[in-house]
Design a protein around this motif. Structure first.
Motif, PDB file in Angstrom:
ATOM      1  N   ASP A  11      63.189 -14.153 -12.157  1.00 59.98           N
ATOM      2  CA  ASP A  11      63.551 -15.411 -12.823  1.00 59.98           C
ATOM      3  C   ASP A  11      65.021 -15.417 -13.234  1.00 59.98           C
ATOM      4  N   ALA A  12      65.576 -14.235 -13.450  1.00 60.66           N
ATOM      5  CA  ALA A  12      66.989 -14.107 -13.826  1.00 60.66           C
ATOM      6  C   ALA A  12      67.909 -14.155 -12.605  1.00 60.66           C
ATOM      7  N   GLY A  13      67.325 -14.217 -11.399  1.00 62.25           N
ATOM      8  CA  GLY A  13      68.131 -14.322 -10.188  1.00 62.25           C
ATOM      9  C   GLY A  13      68.490 -12.995  -9.531  1.00 62.25           C
ATOM     10  N   ARG A  14      67.989 -11.869 -10.058  1.00 64.07           N
ATOM     11  CA  ARG A  14      68.257 -10.569  -9.440  1.00 64.07           C
ATOM     12  C   ARG A  14      67.302 -10.343  -8.291  1.00 64.07           C
ATOM     13  N   PHE A  15      67.769  -9.606  -7.299  1.00 62.94           N
ATOM     14  CA  PHE A  15      66.951  -9.243  -6.142  1.00 62.94           C
ATOM     15  C   PHE A  15      66.390  -7.848  -6.366  1.00 62.94           C
ATOM     16  N   THR A  41      72.981  -9.399  -5.477  1.00 61.50           N
ATOM     17  CA  THR A  41      72.928 -10.230  -4.276  1.00 61.50           C
ATOM     18  C   THR A  41      72.031  -9.564  -3.238  1.00 61.50           C
ATOM     19  N   PHE A  42      71.577 -10.364  -2.269  1.00 61.41           N
ATOM     20  CA  PHE A  42      70.741  -9.809  -1.213  1.00 61.41           C
ATOM     21  C   PHE A  42      71.519  -8.792  -0.381  1.00 61.41           C
TER      22      PHE A  42
END
Length: 91
Positions: A11-15, A41-42
């Protein structure tokens, strides 16, 4: 998609990537490979997964002093964080 690894985005945008199968016992290179890793990032995540797979295969190239050479981190220069590092596991 990274074959053999399950990928999620928090939910925080981390992969996050978690290896589907455990590494073979006895794999060592600067400590054990990590089965769960994360990154901003990916592309950084993919680089860290590759680093873990290399660690599982065995020692890296030897430098002139006889020590194992380390692979560089992501292009940002900031090393990716590992789940075990932040939550008290064995680094």
């Amino acid at each position: 998609m990274i074959p053999g690894w399950r990928i999620i985005r928090s939910d925080a945008g981390r992969f996050w990537a978690s290896r589907e199968l455990p590494f073979v016992e006895g794999s060592r290179w600067d400590g054990p490979p990590y089965r769960t890793v994360d990154a901003d990032t990916f592309e950084e995540l993919r680089a860290e997964v590759i680093r873990q797979e290399e660690a599982a295969r065995g020692p890296g190239p030897q430098d002139t002093m006889g020590e194992v050479a380390r692979s560089p981190g992501p292009r940002t220069g900031v090393p990716p964080r590992r789940h075990e590092d932040r939550y008290g596991g064995t680094p």
